[in-house]
Structure formats: C-alpha cells, structure tokens
Motif scaffolding. Structure first.
Motif: not given
Length: 272
Positions: A70-74, A79-82, A86-89
């Motif tokens: 989860t923190f890696k995804a955050m 870094a690249v802007g939400f 490819a964070a949520v689906y």
C-alpha cells in the motif's frame, strides 16, 4: 498474542525511519503515518488477531505485505501523480456482497445494475484492496475523483478476446487474467463497438470477476448455451458475481432469466 505484542511485531517487520506508529488502546487500533508522504492508514488490530488465531504466521505475513504494498503504491502516486498512476480500478461485485469491511468501514461503491454493484480497489501489483472510507484521507482524493480516475483506467485496459461459435451463435470471451476482466463491462466505448458488429441479440455476462462474456445470440439454442455457460463460470470462479446475463441495447443493461424451453423473462435493470 495481545494487541501490544502485535504492534511490536509489525514494527519489527516494517522497519522504517519514515514510519510513525500511534497505538490507541481504547479503540484497539494503530495509526501508521509516513512522514515523507504525509499519508497513513488505520489498522484494526482485533481483525488481524482473529486471523492470527487461525492462520498464525501467515496472518502476520499477509498484513505486512498489504501495508508494504500500500505504501509502495502511495509512493508511486506521489512520484508520478495519482491521475496518471495505475493505482485504482473499479471491480464488479454482486449486490449481495458486503458493503462494509470486517472492521465496519463503508466501502466506496456505486450502483450498476439490479444484479451488480461497482466497488473500487487500490491496486497493489499482485493483488488489490477494496477502498473503504478509512482510506480516503490517505489516498488524498474525494470519492468522486476516485470513481472518475478508476473509470479512466479501466477504459485504457487492453481487451484481448477469444471467439467460439455454437449452433450459429457467437461468444466472445475476455479473460486477460489481470483481475479486472469483469470490470471491462464499464468500458462503454467497447460495448458500443461490439454492439455494432453483433447481428443477433447482444448479451453481456459477468459470472465471476475474471471473465467477461459477450454473446451474439441468433437463436433459442444460443440462450440455452449461454445459461449453461454462465452457471458453469459462476460456480467455478474464485469471486462469483452473477449467473444471470444481460441484454445490452442502446447503452443499457437489462438482466434476463433464461428458463425452460427457451422462454425468456426480463427484469428492468438500472442504467450504467
């Protein structure tokens, strides 16, 4: 194992100078904050302890993995802007699926049809976690923004299909094994494109989360085959959604019941 012992174990397994741990004995929760990202999460300890009683070390490994990913995804979002990550689906679930987590937090959902509901998931690479209201602050977006971002991402997913023909009826199978096959039912441009090539009645089926079936039904046998096929997938899928199929026409999905002797009954569904 007691709550304080569990917190100590998690601290040991997740060593980081950027983590701040706040254990609240009254609520039996721990707040984990990332000092750089300025984001965090609330961890309900009783839920983990209950799993520990059954699964022992596997339960610890599971929560450590979830927190770490989860923190890696955050970090990736930061870094690249939400909006570009490819964070949520969106994910499709049955309307009977729980609307709250085991910790009592409301999942982020949206109505879809009379048989299906849309949930939203934080992608963790090899798995995902359904987004509930306790995660909104950490993610840093409103519910509306998450829904819009998720829909944008699912429309960008590749769509590889396999085709099968039975008694002049054609069936298209979308099975990319990425966890979001059923979610492609939300790609309105794709459904419209398929509708233009369908010669009979267009049906759409999401028996479980890892398959989407488009039918070009041209005779009664086609409905019988579709019913058997949908039920088979529904009973064998890891996360079943619905054994019913939908008639698709002019952007609307309407559930159909396929009964004996090829008779059909329809029930009005809600527009996407």
């Amino acid at each position: 194992m007691k709550s304080q012992q569990l917190v100590d174990v998690l601290k040991e397994r997740l060593p980081s100078e950027h983590f701040q741990w706040q254990f609240d004995r009254k609520t039996d929760k721990v707040r984990l904050e990332h000092t750089i990202l300025k984001k965090g999460m609330d961890i309900s300890l009783p839920e983990i302890l209950a799993k520990y009683e059954q699964k022992k070390e596997a339960a610890i490994e599971e929560i450590v993995y979830t927190i770490d990913e989860t923190f890696k995804a955050m970090e990736k979002e930061n870094a690249v802007g939400f909006a570009e990550s490819a964070a949520v689906y969106p994910v499709i679930r049955s309307t009977s699926f729980p609307q709250k987590s085991s910790a009592g937090n409301r999942f982020l959902t949206k109505d879809h049809t009379a048989e299906t509901r849309i949930y939203y998931a934080l992608d963790l690479g090899t798995t995902y976690r359904l987004i509930d209201e306790s995660m909104l602050e950490a993610i840093g977006l409103s519910e509306t923004e998450i829904m819009e971002a998720a829909l944008f991402r699912v429309r960008a997913l590749p769509i590889d299909m396999k085709k099968d023909e039975v008694s002049d009826n054609i069936y298209y199978f979308i099975n990319n094994n990425d966890g979001y096959d059923a979610s492609r039912i939300l790609n309105s441009a794709f459904l419209k494109e398929m509708e233009e090539k369908i010669k009979g009645h267009m049906t759409v089926s999401v028996p479980h989360q890892d398959v989407l079936i488009i039918g070009d039904i041209r005779n009664d046998t086609g409905y019988d085959v579709l019913a058997q096929m949908s039920m088979h997938f529904f009973t064998t899928g890891a996360v079943p959604v619905t054994s019913l199929s939908f008639i698709y026409k002019d952007g609307k999905l309407e559930p159909i019941f396929i009964m004996a002797k090829n008779r059909l009954a329809r029930r009005e569904g809600r527009k996407k």
